[in-house]
Design a protein around this motif. Structure first.
Motif, mmCIF file in Angstrom:
data_model
loop_
_atom_site.group_PDB
_atom_site.id
_atom_site.type_symbol
_atom_site.label_atom_id
_atom_site.label_comp_id
_atom_site.label_asym_id
_atom_site.label_seq_id
_atom_site.Cartn_x
_atom_site.Cartn_y
_atom_site.Cartn_z
ATOM 1 N N VAL A 1 0.865 -1.181 0.000
ATOM 2 C CA VAL A 1 0.000 0.000 0.000
ATOM 3 C C VAL A 1 0.901 1.230 0.000
ATOM 4 O O VAL A 1 1.699 1.412 0.918
ATOM 5 C CB VAL A 1 -0.937 0.020 1.230
ATOM 6 C CG1 VAL A 1 -1.813 1.260 1.203
ATOM 7 C CG2 VAL A 1 -1.798 -1.231 1.265
ATOM 8 N N ILE A 2 0.801 2.055 -1.028
ATOM 9 C CA ILE A 2 1.690 3.202 -1.198
ATOM 10 C C ILE A 2 0.859 4.476 -1.167
ATOM 11 O O ILE A 2 -0.183 4.574 -1.809
ATOM 12 C CB ILE A 2 2.469 3.106 -2.527
ATOM 13 C CG1 ILE A 2 3.289 1.819 -2.584
ATOM 14 C CG2 ILE A 2 3.373 4.308 -2.713
ATOM 15 C CD1 ILE A 2 3.972 1.581 -3.901
ATOM 16 N N GLY A 3 1.332 5.467 -0.402
ATOM 17 C CA GLY A 3 0.633 6.749 -0.345
ATOM 18 C C GLY A 3 0.840 7.407 1.004
ATOM 19 O O GLY A 3 1.871 7.230 1.657
ATOM 20 N N ASP A 4 -0.144 8.185 1.439
ATOM 21 C CA ASP A 4 -0.073 8.917 2.697
ATOM 22 C C ASP A 4 -1.173 8.447 3.644
ATOM 23 O O ASP A 4 -2.229 7.974 3.218
ATOM 24 C CB ASP A 4 -0.223 10.426 2.467
ATOM 25 C CG ASP A 4 0.987 11.019 1.780
ATOM 26 O OD1 ASP A 4 1.973 10.293 1.581
ATOM 27 O OD2 ASP A 4 0.938 12.208 1.414
ATOM 28 N N THR A 5 -0.910 8.589 4.926
ATOM 29 C CA THR A 5 -1.909 8.365 5.967
ATOM 30 C C THR A 5 -1.697 9.419 7.045
ATOM 31 O O THR A 5 -0.577 9.907 7.237
ATOM 32 C CB THR A 5 -1.802 6.941 6.551
ATOM 33 O OG1 THR A 5 -2.851 6.746 7.505
ATOM 34 C CG2 THR A 5 -0.484 6.722 7.233
ATOM 35 N N LEU A 6 -2.759 9.805 7.729
ATOM 36 C CA LEU A 6 -2.698 10.880 8.723
ATOM 37 C C LEU A 6 -3.189 10.367 10.077
ATOM 38 O O LEU A 6 -4.124 9.575 10.151
ATOM 39 C CB LEU A 6 -3.566 12.077 8.307
ATOM 40 C CG LEU A 6 -3.303 12.727 6.948
ATOM 41 C CD1 LEU A 6 -4.266 13.887 6.734
ATOM 42 C CD2 LEU A 6 -1.872 13.212 6.846
ATOM 43 N N ILE A 7 -2.524 10.833 11.138
ATOM 44 C CA ILE A 7 -2.992 10.620 12.511
ATOM 45 C C ILE A 7 -3.195 11.998 13.129
ATOM 46 O O ILE A 7 -2.243 12.788 13.204
ATOM 47 C CB ILE A 7 -1.991 9.795 13.328
ATOM 48 C CG1 ILE A 7 -1.878 8.377 12.762
ATOM 49 C CG2 ILE A 7 -2.414 9.740 14.792
ATOM 50 C CD1 ILE A 7 -0.882 7.511 13.489
ATOM 51 N N ALA A 8 -4.432 12.295 13.535
ATOM 52 C CA ALA A 8 -4.767 13.620 14.069
ATOM 53 C C ALA A 8 -5.196 13.491 15.526
ATOM 54 O O ALA A 8 -5.884 12.542 15.903
ATOM 55 C CB ALA A 8 -5.885 14.255 13.244
ATOM 56 N N LEU A 9 -4.782 14.473 16.338
ATOM 57 C CA LEU A 9 -5.112 14.503 17.760
ATOM 58 C C LEU A 9 -5.796 15.817 18.094
ATOM 59 O O LEU A 9 -5.389 16.887 17.603
ATOM 60 C CB LEU A 9 -3.849 14.368 18.613
ATOM 61 C CG LEU A 9 -3.165 13.000 18.658
ATOM 62 C CD1 LEU A 9 -1.818 13.138 19.319
ATOM 63 C CD2 LEU A 9 -4.022 11.996 19.393
ATOM 64 N N GLU A 10 -6.822 15.747 18.944
ATOM 65 C CA GLU A 10 -7.448 16.968 19.425
ATOM 66 C C GLU A 10 -6.483 17.713 20.352
ATOM 67 O O GLU A 10 -5.543 17.117 20.895
ATOM 68 C CB GLU A 10 -8.754 16.641 20.147
ATOM 69 C CG GLU A 10 -9.882 16.317 19.180
ATOM 70 C CD GLU A 10 -11.234 16.218 19.858
ATOM 71 O OE1 GLU A 10 -12.241 16.423 19.182
ATOM 72 O OE2 GLU A 10 -11.276 15.920 21.070
ATOM 73 N N PRO A 11 -6.701 19.022 20.541
ATOM 74 C CA PRO A 11 -5.712 19.852 21.257
ATOM 75 C C PRO A 11 -5.338 19.328 22.634
ATOM 76 O O PRO A 11 -4.165 19.329 23.003
ATOM 77 C CB PRO A 11 -6.409 21.212 21.338
ATOM 78 C CG PRO A 11 -7.338 21.236 20.175
ATOM 79 C CD PRO A 11 -7.810 19.831 19.994
ATOM 80 N N GLU A 12 -6.321 18.875 23.428
ATOM 81 C CA GLU A 12 -6.008 18.438 24.790
ATOM 82 C C GLU A 12 -5.052 17.242 24.775
ATOM 83 O O GLU A 12 -4.094 17.196 25.559
ATOM 84 C CB GLU A 12 -7.291 18.080 25.536
ATOM 85 C CG GLU A 12 -8.218 19.253 25.821
ATOM 86 C CD GLU A 12 -9.122 19.578 24.642
ATOM 87 O OE1 GLU A 12 -8.924 19.005 23.564
ATOM 88 O OE2 GLU A 12 -10.018 20.428 24.805
ATOM 89 N N ALA A 13 -5.323 16.272 23.910
ATOM 90 C CA ALA A 13 -4.470 15.087 23.847
ATOM 91 C C ALA A 13 -3.071 15.440 23.360
ATOM 92 O O ALA A 13 -2.066 14.987 23.908
ATOM 93 C CB ALA A 13 -5.106 14.034 22.934
ATOM 94 N N ALA A 14 -2.991 16.284 22.320
ATOM 95 C CA ALA A 14 -1.687 16.675 21.790
ATOM 96 C C ALA A 14 -0.882 17.453 22.829
ATOM 97 O O ALA A 14 0.331 17.245 22.992
ATOM 98 C CB ALA A 14 -1.863 17.510 20.529
ATOM 99 N N ALA A 15 -1.555 18.360 23.561
ATOM 100 C CA ALA A 15 -0.855 19.158 24.572
ATOM 101 C C ALA A 15 -0.366 18.276 25.723
ATOM 102 O O ALA A 15 0.739 18.487 26.252
ATOM 103 C CB ALA A 15 -1.772 20.247 25.099
ATOM 104 N N ALA A 16 -1.161 17.280 26.129
ATOM 105 C CA ALA A 16 -0.745 16.406 27.221
ATOM 106 C C ALA A 16 0.473 15.578 26.823
ATOM 107 O O ALA A 16 1.420 15.429 27.596
ATOM 108 C CB ALA A 16 -1.904 15.485 27.613
ATOM 109 N N ILE A 17 0.463 15.029 25.603
ATOM 110 C CA ILE A 17 1.612 14.254 25.139
ATOM 111 C C ILE A 17 2.839 15.143 25.025
ATOM 112 O O ILE A 17 3.951 14.757 25.407
ATOM 113 C CB ILE A 17 1.289 13.582 23.792
ATOM 114 C CG1 ILE A 17 0.180 12.538 23.986
ATOM 115 C CG2 ILE A 17 2.524 12.930 23.192
ATOM 116 C CD1 ILE A 17 -0.306 11.915 22.700
ATOM 117 N N ALA A 18 2.647 16.364 24.520
ATOM 118 C CA ALA A 18 3.770 17.290 24.420
ATOM 119 C C ALA A 18 4.340 17.622 25.789
ATOM 120 O O ALA A 18 5.556 17.752 25.960
ATOM 121 C CB ALA A 18 3.329 18.565 23.709
#
Length: 385
Positions: free
Chosen positions: A94-111
Protein backbone atom coordinates in the motif's frame (compact mmCIF):
# COMPACT_ATOMS: atom_id res chain seq x y z
CA UNK A 1 -15.94 -11.47 -27.54
CA UNK A 2 -13.91 -10.09 -24.65
CA UNK A 3 -14.11 -6.61 -26.18
CA UNK A 4 -17.85 -6.58 -25.41
CA UNK A 5 -17.21 -6.73 -21.63
CA UNK A 6 -16.57 -3.72 -19.39
CA UNK A 7 -14.25 -3.64 -16.40
CA UNK A 8 -15.39 -3.33 -12.79
CA UNK A 9 -13.94 0.20 -12.63
CA UNK A 10 -15.99 1.27 -15.67
CA UNK A 11 -19.10 -0.34 -14.16
CA UNK A 12 -18.54 1.51 -10.85
CA UNK A 13 -18.11 4.76 -12.75
CA UNK A 14 -21.39 4.23 -14.63
CA UNK A 15 -23.23 3.39 -11.41
CA UNK A 16 -21.73 6.46 -9.72
CA UNK A 17 -22.85 8.75 -12.52
CA UNK A 18 -26.29 7.16 -12.53
CA UNK A 19 -26.60 7.78 -8.81
CA UNK A 20 -25.59 11.42 -9.25
CA UNK A 21 -28.15 11.90 -12.01
CA UNK A 22 -30.88 10.41 -9.87
CA UNK A 23 -29.94 12.64 -6.95
CA UNK A 24 -28.87 9.74 -4.74
CA UNK A 25 -25.90 9.85 -2.41
CA UNK A 26 -23.17 7.41 -3.38
CA UNK A 27 -22.36 4.58 -0.95
CA UNK A 28 -18.61 4.85 -0.49
CA UNK A 29 -18.09 1.49 1.24
CA UNK A 30 -20.28 -1.47 2.11
CA UNK A 31 -21.31 -1.86 5.78
CA UNK A 32 -19.62 -5.28 5.84
CA UNK A 33 -16.31 -3.70 4.81
CA UNK A 34 -16.66 -1.02 7.51
CA UNK A 35 -17.19 -3.79 10.11
CA UNK A 36 -14.00 -5.49 8.91
CA UNK A 37 -12.09 -2.22 9.16
CA UNK A 38 -13.40 -1.76 12.72
CA UNK A 39 -11.77 -5.07 13.68
CA UNK A 40 -8.57 -3.91 11.98
CA UNK A 41 -8.71 -0.69 13.98
CA UNK A 42 -9.15 -2.63 17.23
CA UNK A 43 -5.91 -4.50 16.58
CA UNK A 44 -3.81 -1.65 15.19
CA UNK A 45 -4.84 1.00 17.72
CA UNK A 46 -4.33 -1.47 20.58
CA UNK A 47 -0.76 -1.96 19.34
CA UNK A 48 -0.41 1.83 19.09
CA UNK A 49 -1.54 2.35 22.71
CA UNK A 50 1.00 -0.22 23.95
CA UNK A 51 3.79 1.43 21.97
CA UNK A 52 2.84 4.94 23.16
CA UNK A 53 2.74 3.70 26.76
CA UNK A 54 6.32 2.47 26.41
CA UNK A 55 7.45 5.69 24.75
CA UNK A 56 5.85 8.05 27.29
CA UNK A 57 6.27 5.72 30.32
CA UNK A 58 2.64 6.50 31.13
CA UNK A 59 -0.50 4.35 30.84
CA UNK A 60 -2.05 5.24 27.48
CA UNK A 61 -5.44 3.85 26.45
CA UNK A 62 -7.16 4.09 23.06
CA UNK A 63 -10.81 3.08 22.82
CA UNK A 64 -12.33 0.79 20.19
CA UNK A 65 -12.73 2.87 17.03
CA UNK A 66 -15.73 3.69 14.91
CA UNK A 67 -15.08 3.61 11.16
CA UNK A 68 -16.67 5.84 8.53
CA UNK A 69 -16.18 6.34 4.81
CA UNK A 70 -16.61 10.07 4.10
CA UNK A 71 -16.48 12.29 1.08
CA UNK A 72 -13.51 14.60 0.77
CA UNK A 73 -15.62 17.64 1.66
CA UNK A 74 -17.18 15.96 4.73
CA UNK A 75 -13.75 15.02 6.05
CA UNK A 76 -12.39 18.54 5.49
CA UNK A 77 -15.34 19.97 7.45
CA UNK A 78 -14.28 17.97 10.53
CA UNK A 79 -11.10 20.06 10.83
CA UNK A 80 -13.09 23.11 11.95
CA UNK A 81 -11.11 23.17 15.23
CA UNK A 82 -7.30 23.12 15.51
CA UNK A 83 -5.74 19.67 15.34
CA UNK A 84 -2.21 18.32 15.74
CA UNK A 85 -1.74 16.23 12.59
CA UNK A 86 1.09 13.77 11.91
CA UNK A 87 1.39 13.06 8.18
CA UNK A 88 3.39 10.01 7.15
CA UNK A 89 4.13 8.12 3.97
CA UNK A 90 3.61 4.37 3.73
CA UNK A 91 5.20 2.00 1.28
CA UNK A 92 5.05 -1.68 0.39
CA UNK A 93 1.83 -3.25 -0.87
CA UNK A 94 0.00 0.00 0.00
CA UNK A 95 1.69 3.20 -1.20
CA UNK A 96 0.63 6.75 -0.35
CA UNK A 97 -0.07 8.92 2.70
CA UNK A 98 -1.91 8.36 5.97
CA UNK A 99 -2.70 10.88 8.72
CA UNK A 100 -2.99 10.62 12.51
CA UNK A 101 -4.77 13.62 14.07
CA UNK A 102 -5.11 14.50 17.76
CA UNK A 103 -7.45 16.97 19.42
CA UNK A 104 -5.71 19.85 21.26
CA UNK A 105 -6.01 18.44 24.79
CA UNK A 106 -4.47 15.09 23.85
CA UNK A 107 -1.69 16.68 21.79
CA UNK A 108 -0.86 19.16 24.57
CA UNK A 109 -0.75 16.41 27.22
CA UNK A 110 1.61 14.25 25.14
CA UNK A 111 3.77 17.29 24.42
CA UNK A 112 3.93 18.04 28.16
CA UNK A 113 5.10 14.49 28.95
CA UNK A 114 7.72 14.60 26.21
CA UNK A 115 8.99 17.89 27.65
CA UNK A 116 9.19 16.40 31.16
CA UNK A 117 6.14 18.16 32.59
CA UNK A 118 2.73 17.27 33.99
CA UNK A 119 0.82 14.89 31.68
CA UNK A 120 -2.46 16.72 32.37
CA UNK A 121 -2.15 20.49 32.13
CA UNK A 122 -4.71 23.19 32.91
CA UNK A 123 -4.24 25.21 29.73
CA UNK A 124 -6.99 25.99 27.27
CA UNK A 125 -6.80 23.82 24.19
CA UNK A 126 -5.97 26.64 21.77
CA UNK A 127 -3.31 28.06 24.09
CA UNK A 128 -1.78 24.60 24.51
CA UNK A 129 -1.40 24.10 20.78
CA UNK A 130 -0.24 27.66 20.19
CA UNK A 131 2.53 27.15 22.76
CA UNK A 132 4.01 24.06 21.13
CA UNK A 133 7.54 24.85 20.06
CA UNK A 134 9.37 23.47 17.06
CA UNK A 135 11.39 21.19 19.34
CA UNK A 136 8.21 19.83 20.95
CA UNK A 137 6.65 19.17 17.55
CA UNK A 138 9.82 17.32 16.62
CA UNK A 139 9.50 15.25 19.79
CA UNK A 140 5.86 14.48 18.92
CA UNK A 141 7.03 13.38 15.48
CA UNK A 142 9.51 11.03 17.14
CA UNK A 143 6.70 9.55 19.22
CA UNK A 144 4.54 9.11 16.13
CA UNK A 145 7.38 7.37 14.28
CA UNK A 146 7.90 5.02 17.23
CA UNK A 147 4.18 4.27 17.54
CA UNK A 148 3.64 3.88 13.78
CA UNK A 149 6.19 1.09 13.65
CA UNK A 150 4.10 -1.02 16.03
CA UNK A 151 0.79 0.01 14.42
CA UNK A 152 1.73 -0.97 10.87
CA UNK A 153 3.52 -4.11 12.04
CA UNK A 154 0.22 -5.25 13.58
CA UNK A 155 -1.58 -4.29 10.35
CA UNK A 156 0.87 -6.32 8.26
CA UNK A 157 0.54 -9.39 10.49
CA UNK A 158 -3.25 -9.20 10.41
CA UNK A 159 -3.78 -8.60 6.69
CA UNK A 160 -0.73 -10.28 5.13
CA UNK A 161 0.11 -7.00 3.36
CA UNK A 162 3.53 -5.39 3.59
CA UNK A 163 2.88 -1.89 4.97
CA UNK A 164 5.79 0.17 6.31
CA UNK A 165 5.79 3.79 7.54
CA UNK A 166 8.43 5.83 5.74
CA UNK A 167 8.46 9.39 7.13
CA UNK A 168 6.34 11.48 9.48
CA UNK A 169 5.95 15.19 10.12
CA UNK A 170 3.75 16.80 12.77
CA UNK A 171 2.14 20.22 12.33
CA UNK A 172 -0.82 22.23 13.64
CA UNK A 173 -3.81 22.52 11.31
CA UNK A 174 -5.81 25.69 11.80
CA UNK A 175 -7.93 26.31 8.72
CA UNK A 176 -7.41 25.49 5.02
CA UNK A 177 -8.12 21.84 5.79
CA UNK A 178 -9.30 21.22 2.23
CA UNK A 179 -6.00 22.36 0.73
CA UNK A 180 -4.01 20.43 3.33
CA UNK A 181 -5.97 17.24 2.76
CA UNK A 182 -5.60 17.57 -1.00
CA UNK A 183 -1.82 17.34 -0.61
CA UNK A 184 -2.13 13.86 0.92
CA UNK A 185 -5.23 12.26 -0.61
CA UNK A 186 -5.60 12.19 -4.36
CA UNK A 187 -8.56 9.84 -3.97
CA UNK A 188 -11.63 11.80 -2.92
CA UNK A 189 -13.26 9.25 -0.52
CA UNK A 190 -11.53 9.17 2.87
CA UNK A 191 -11.83 6.41 5.48
CA UNK A 192 -11.46 7.63 9.09
CA UNK A 193 -11.13 5.60 12.31
CA UNK A 194 -12.26 7.66 15.32
CA UNK A 195 -11.26 6.69 18.86
CA UNK A 196 -10.75 8.33 22.26
CA UNK A 197 -7.25 8.57 23.72
CA UNK A 198 -6.58 8.78 27.45
CA UNK A 199 -3.56 8.95 29.74
CA UNK A 200 -3.50 7.48 33.25
CA UNK A 201 -7.25 6.87 33.17
CA UNK A 202 -8.25 10.38 32.05
CA UNK A 203 -9.85 10.78 28.62
CA UNK A 204 -8.20 13.67 26.75
CA UNK A 205 -9.84 13.82 23.35
CA UNK A 206 -10.34 12.23 19.98
CA UNK A 207 -7.78 10.46 17.83
CA UNK A 208 -8.34 10.10 14.07
CA UNK A 209 -6.52 7.71 11.75
CA UNK A 210 -7.20 8.64 8.13
CA UNK A 211 -6.74 6.31 5.14
CA UNK A 212 -7.40 7.00 1.49
CA UNK A 213 -10.47 5.13 0.27
CA UNK A 214 -8.30 2.99 -2.03
CA UNK A 215 -6.07 2.04 0.94
CA UNK A 216 -9.08 0.93 3.00
CA UNK A 217 -10.30 -1.23 0.12
CA UNK A 218 -6.82 -2.77 -0.25
CA UNK A 219 -6.80 -3.67 3.47
CA UNK A 220 -10.20 -5.39 3.18
CA UNK A 221 -9.07 -7.22 0.04
CA UNK A 222 -5.88 -8.33 1.81
CA UNK A 223 -7.89 -9.85 4.65
CA UNK A 224 -10.16 -11.71 2.21
CA UNK A 225 -7.14 -13.03 0.32
CA UNK A 226 -5.36 -14.17 3.50
CA UNK A 227 -8.26 -15.90 5.25
CA UNK A 228 -10.30 -17.04 2.22
CA UNK A 229 -7.83 -17.46 -0.67
CA UNK A 230 -9.97 -19.99 -2.56
CA UNK A 231 -12.97 -17.67 -2.90
CA UNK A 232 -11.50 -15.53 -5.69
CA UNK A 233 -13.59 -14.21 -8.56
CA UNK A 234 -11.86 -16.47 -11.08
CA UNK A 235 -12.71 -19.58 -9.06
CA UNK A 236 -16.32 -18.50 -8.77
CA UNK A 237 -16.60 -17.88 -12.52
CA UNK A 238 -14.73 -20.96 -13.82
CA UNK A 239 -16.04 -23.50 -11.31
CA UNK A 240 -19.66 -22.44 -11.41
CA UNK A 241 -22.14 -25.29 -11.90
CA UNK A 242 -24.40 -24.70 -14.97
CA UNK A 243 -28.07 -24.36 -14.09
CA UNK A 244 -30.69 -25.47 -16.68
CA UNK A 245 -32.92 -22.71 -17.94
CA UNK A 246 -36.08 -24.73 -17.33
CA UNK A 247 -36.70 -27.50 -14.82
CA UNK A 248 -39.12 -30.37 -15.62
CA UNK A 249 -42.50 -29.86 -13.99
CA UNK A 250 -42.59 -33.28 -12.30
CA UNK A 251 -43.54 -33.68 -8.69
CA UNK A 252 -41.47 -36.45 -7.19
CA UNK A 253 -42.94 -38.11 -4.13
CA UNK A 254 -40.93 -40.12 -1.61
CA UNK A 255 -40.90 -43.88 -2.06
CA UNK A 256 -40.78 -46.26 0.91
CA UNK A 257 -37.61 -48.27 1.26
CA UNK A 258 -39.40 -51.64 0.91
CA UNK A 259 -37.82 -54.42 -1.15
CA UNK A 260 -40.12 -56.08 -3.73
CA UNK A 261 -41.39 -59.57 -2.87
CA UNK A 262 -40.65 -62.64 -4.97
CA UNK A 263 -44.29 -63.01 -6.04
CA UNK A 264 -44.30 -59.52 -7.53
CA UNK A 265 -43.46 -59.76 -11.21
CA UNK A 266 -44.52 -56.26 -12.27
CA UNK A 267 -42.17 -53.31 -11.61
CA UNK A 268 -42.83 -51.03 -8.64
CA UNK A 269 -44.53 -47.84 -9.90
CA UNK A 270 -44.98 -44.37 -8.46
CA UNK A 271 -48.74 -44.83 -8.10
CA UNK A 272 -48.19 -47.91 -5.95
CA UNK A 273 -45.75 -45.93 -3.80
CA UNK A 274 -48.37 -43.33 -3.00
CA UNK A 275 -51.06 -45.83 -2.15
CA UNK A 276 -48.97 -48.33 -0.15
CA UNK A 277 -48.99 -47.74 3.65
CA UNK A 278 -45.74 -46.77 5.29
CA UNK A 279 -44.28 -49.29 7.76
CA UNK A 280 -44.52 -48.47 11.44
CA UNK A 281 -41.22 -47.63 13.07
CA UNK A 282 -40.63 -48.00 16.79
CA UNK A 283 -38.97 -44.91 18.23
CA UNK A 284 -36.88 -45.18 21.37
CA UNK A 285 -34.74 -42.80 23.34
CA UNK A 286 -31.00 -43.30 22.83
CA UNK A 287 -29.11 -44.97 25.67
CA UNK A 288 -25.59 -43.82 26.46
CA UNK A 289 -23.04 -45.26 28.80
CA UNK A 290 -22.39 -43.12 31.89
CA UNK A 291 -19.45 -40.76 31.63
CA UNK A 292 -16.66 -41.78 33.95
CA UNK A 293 -14.77 -39.02 35.68
CA UNK A 294 -11.07 -39.25 35.05
CA UNK A 295 -9.02 -38.90 38.19
CA UNK A 296 -5.95 -37.86 36.21
CA UNK A 297 -6.07 -34.17 35.35
CA UNK A 298 -4.59 -33.20 31.95
CA UNK A 299 -2.76 -30.21 33.39
CA UNK A 300 0.70 -31.72 33.01
CA UNK A 301 0.01 -32.70 29.40
CA UNK A 302 -1.17 -29.16 28.64
CA UNK A 303 1.94 -27.69 30.26
CA UNK A 304 4.15 -29.92 28.11
CA UNK A 305 2.80 -28.19 25.02
CA UNK A 306 4.29 -24.84 26.04
CA UNK A 307 7.54 -25.94 27.66
CA UNK A 308 9.56 -24.97 24.56
CA UNK A 309 8.09 -21.46 24.24
CA UNK A 310 10.98 -18.95 24.60
CA UNK A 311 10.63 -16.17 27.19
CA UNK A 312 12.74 -13.05 27.54
CA UNK A 313 14.29 -12.65 31.01
CA UNK A 314 15.76 -9.26 31.86
CA UNK A 315 17.28 -7.70 34.96
CA UNK A 316 16.58 -4.02 35.73
CA UNK A 317 19.50 -2.30 37.38
CA UNK A 318 17.57 0.93 37.89
CA UNK A 319 15.59 3.68 36.20
CA UNK A 320 15.52 7.46 36.04
CA UNK A 321 13.75 10.25 34.16
CA UNK A 322 15.56 12.95 32.22
CA UNK A 323 14.40 15.84 30.11
CA UNK A 324 15.38 16.14 26.48
CA UNK A 325 17.84 18.87 27.48
CA UNK A 326 19.55 16.56 29.99
CA UNK A 327 19.74 13.69 27.49
CA UNK A 328 21.26 15.89 24.80
CA UNK A 329 23.91 17.08 27.24
CA UNK A 330 25.16 13.53 27.92
CA UNK A 331 28.59 12.65 26.67
CA UNK A 332 31.41 10.17 27.14
CA UNK A 333 32.18 9.91 30.86
CA UNK A 334 28.82 11.29 32.00
CA UNK A 335 27.33 9.60 35.07
CA UNK A 336 23.61 8.91 35.23
CA UNK A 337 22.24 8.40 38.73
CA UNK A 338 19.58 5.68 38.99
CA UNK A 339 16.74 5.30 41.49
CA UNK A 340 18.28 2.19 43.10
CA UNK A 341 20.37 2.18 46.27
CA UNK A 342 23.52 0.09 46.38
CA UNK A 343 22.06 -2.51 48.75
CA UNK A 344 18.60 -2.78 47.15
CA UNK A 345 17.71 -6.00 45.28
CA UNK A 346 17.44 -5.87 41.52
CA UNK A 347 14.20 -6.54 39.62
CA UNK A 348 13.90 -9.65 37.46
CA UNK A 349 11.36 -9.37 34.62
CA UNK A 350 10.01 -12.17 32.42
CA UNK A 351 8.49 -10.80 29.21
CA UNK A 352 8.25 -7.40 30.87
CA UNK A 353 6.48 -8.66 34.02
CA UNK A 354 8.14 -8.37 37.43
CA UNK A 355 8.40 -11.90 38.91
CA UNK A 356 11.38 -11.94 41.28
CA UNK A 357 14.23 -10.02 42.94
CA UNK A 358 17.90 -10.87 43.13
CA UNK A 359 21.50 -9.75 43.49
CA UNK A 360 24.36 -9.52 41.04
CA UNK A 361 27.03 -12.24 41.02
CA UNK A 362 30.06 -12.85 38.81
CA UNK A 363 30.29 -16.20 37.01
CA UNK A 364 33.66 -16.49 35.31
CA UNK A 365 33.86 -13.47 33.02
CA UNK A 366 30.12 -12.86 32.93
CA UNK A 367 27.63 -11.20 35.23
CA UNK A 368 24.79 -13.27 36.65
CA UNK A 369 21.84 -12.85 38.95
CA UNK A 370 21.13 -14.86 42.09
CA UNK A 371 17.40 -15.02 42.87
CA UNK A 372 16.73 -14.00 46.44
CA UNK A 373 12.92 -13.75 46.40
CA UNK A 374 10.05 -14.93 44.19
CA UNK A 375 7.26 -12.35 44.32
CA UNK A 376 3.78 -13.45 45.32
CA UNK A 377 0.77 -12.69 43.16
CA UNK A 378 -0.23 -9.79 45.43
CA UNK A 379 3.25 -8.27 45.22
CA UNK A 380 3.26 -8.53 41.43
CA UNK A 381 -0.13 -6.79 41.25
CA UNK A 382 1.13 -4.01 43.57
CA UNK A 383 4.15 -3.48 41.31
CA UNK A 384 1.86 -2.70 38.37
CA UNK A 385 0.14 0.18 40.17
Amino acid sequence: MMDNFISQAELDSLLRKNGELNGKEETLMMPEDLDILSEVGNVTLSAASDALSKFLKQKVTISAPTVEALTFEAMAARFATPMAVAAMQIKGDVIGDTLIALEPEAAAAIASIVSGGDPVGDWAASEALAGLSTATLAALTEGVNYTAGYLFEALSEMTGLTVEPFTAETSIWEGDAGKRLAKHFMEKPVCVMTATIGINGQALGALWHLYAGAHAEAIVAGLHKKYNPEASEEDLSTNAVPVPERLPMVEEKPQPAVAPTKTSAAPFTASQATSAPLPEVEVQKPMFAPIKESSKAPQQKNLDLIMDVPLELSVVLGKTKKTIKDVLSLGTGSVVELNKLADEPLEIHVNGKLVAQGEVVVIGENFGIRITQILSREQRVDSLK
